[in-house]
Enzyme design. Structure first.
Site, mmCIF file in Angstrom:
data_model
loop_
_atom_site.group_PDB
_atom_site.id
_atom_site.type_symbol
_atom_site.label_atom_id
_atom_site.label_comp_id
_atom_site.label_asym_id
_atom_site.label_seq_id
_atom_site.Cartn_x
_atom_site.Cartn_y
_atom_site.Cartn_z
ATOM 1 N N LYS A 213 0.839 -1.208 0.000
ATOM 2 C CA LYS A 213 0.000 0.000 0.000
ATOM 3 C C LYS A 213 0.874 1.258 0.000
ATOM 4 O O LYS A 213 0.557 2.252 -0.641
ATOM 5 C CB LYS A 213 -0.936 0.012 1.217
ATOM 6 C CG LYS A 213 -2.355 -0.450 0.905
ATOM 7 C CD LYS A 213 -3.238 0.745 0.647
ATOM 8 C CE LYS A 213 -4.540 0.610 -0.039
ATOM 9 N NZ LYS A 213 -5.088 -0.470 -0.695
ATOM 10 N N LYS B 293 -10.264 -3.971 -13.722
ATOM 11 C CA LYS B 293 -11.049 -4.293 -12.532
ATOM 12 C C LYS B 293 -11.825 -3.060 -12.068
ATOM 13 O O LYS B 293 -11.290 -1.948 -12.054
ATOM 14 C CB LYS B 293 -10.067 -4.743 -11.437
ATOM 15 C CG LYS B 293 -10.704 -5.027 -10.112
ATOM 16 C CD LYS B 293 -9.632 -5.467 -9.112
ATOM 17 C CE LYS B 293 -10.301 -5.661 -7.756
ATOM 18 N NZ LYS B 293 -9.737 -4.992 -6.653
ATOM 19 N N LYS C 99 -12.819 2.334 -7.576
ATOM 20 C CA LYS C 99 -13.030 3.783 -7.555
ATOM 21 C C LYS C 99 -11.767 4.524 -7.984
ATOM 22 O O LYS C 99 -11.844 5.581 -8.596
ATOM 23 C CB LYS C 99 -13.523 4.256 -6.189
ATOM 24 C CG LYS C 99 -12.597 3.915 -5.035
ATOM 25 C CD LYS C 99 -13.179 4.365 -3.723
ATOM 26 C CE LYS C 99 -12.274 4.051 -2.560
ATOM 27 N NZ LYS C 99 -12.082 2.609 -2.301
#
Ligand code: TRP
Length: 328
Positions: free
Chosen positions: A114, A195, A198
């Site tokens: 991340k 995919k 958002k």
């Protein structure tokens, strides 16, 4: 009533889309009949990566809550709440931090991944490192047995199990080791064929109006080699067909595939069928959302009742935990 307990949460970092519906919510709805389910909006988790700009959290929290209900979660059957209203999660998070080796948190693969993915943000914070520990507190405070999540959350569940085990070993057998309930579901592609997400701006949101949904599908990419209607196409290369596989009947799938391969139908015809089927899924959601939008007290009532119930369950656990950890 001795049903096994299920718990899951959704992070309040954006609006929910069709991918969230098919990949998670639908499954949550099914589970509520056979398990004692706790479902919540993880708004604290949204701060772990979004602390510098928290402006979307409130709206996102409302949108998610609303979609929980609109998609069919029934507050009579399951417990629905907002994480930040459950202060006991924070207490357990703190207590667990006393027994959690830093190295366990540092080696959770999502930690470095991340950070890489969100390079523009400073994620060298304590809160971000502790993300899976907070998630652990969310789960084990209810002594939940099953956690329905996507495959991306499996490393978090793994550390949750290790922490539960460590607590049980150090003090007292209080926590069951939670298990991931992996839901097999087809990958939902977005309007650009990647995919649905958002962050790719390719999503069809549950809050989109019928017009917006129609527009998004009508402008979707199809088989790039099929330029004119008279060109034969390959449905497998078209994201529209990928969505047909999820939302259309077998017969319709065969029909549009055949029509595409033989240039019997145009892309717009094929999209019209998809629009009809996605509308069929979204209509009850739109209806329920409108009802909730016109009656905001309803949502507050649901969240308040859920908070009360969750608090009671969590407090039972915390009594045992405080006692076990030597607190008066
Ligand atoms: N990390 C989860 C996600 O990003 C959200 C979450 C927070 C969660 N706490 C949880 C999921 C506890 C399951 C159980 O979707």
């Amino acid at each position: 009533m001795n049903k096994e307990r299920v718990l899951s949460g959704m992070q309040a970092s954006g609006k929910l889309h069709l991918g969230n519906l098919v990949g998670a919510l639908r499954n949550w709805v099914q589970l509520q009949d056979n398990y004692d389910c706790y479902y919540f909006v993880a708004d604290w988790h949204a701060l772990t990566t979004g602390y510098a700009d928290p402006s979307i959290i409130k709206e996102s929290t409302k949108d998610i809550l609303m979609n929980f209900i609109a998609a069919g979660l029934d507050p009579e059957k399951c417990t629905i709440f907002i994480q930040s209203r459950l202060l006991l999660h924070a207490e357990l998070h703190l207590l667990l931090s006393m027994i959690t080796p830093l190295s366990w948190l540092e080696r959770v693969p999502t930690y470095k991944e991340k950070q890489q993915e969100l390079k523009d943000r400073d994620l060298s914070t304590y809160g971000f490192l502790g993300y899976p520990l907070l998630q652990t507190a969310d789960i084990i405070i209810y002594r939940a047995k099953y956690v329905p999540v996507g495959i991306d959350q499996v490393p978090h569940l793994e550390i949750s199990r290790e922490i539960a085990r460590r607590f049980n070993y150090l003090y007292k057998e209080i926590f069951p080791e939670p298990e991931a309930l992996l839901t097999e579901f087809p990958k939902v592609v977005g309007v650009d064929g990647r995919k649905m997400s958002k962050s790719y701006e390719n999503a069809i949101y549950l809050s989109d109006s019928p017009k917006e949904v129609e527009q998004k599908i009508l402008t979707m990419v199809t088989d790039p080699a099929r330029i004119k209607k008279t060109d034969a196409g390959n449905p497998e290369l078209s994201p529209v067909f990928q969505l047909h596989k999820i939302f259309s009947s077998k017969e319709e799938q065969e029909e549009v595939a055949e029509g595409c391969k033989t240039a019997g139908i145009g892309c717009i015809d094929c999209k019209r069928v998809l629009i009809k089927n996605i509308f069929r899924v979204m209509e009850p959601i739109w209806e329920k959302r409108n009802e909730l939008l016109n009656n905001p007290d309803m949502l507050y009532d649901i969240a308040n009742k859920g908070t009360e119930k969750a608090n009671k369950t969590a407090e039972e656990t915390m009594k045992l935990v405080r006692e076990a950890m030597g607190l008066l």
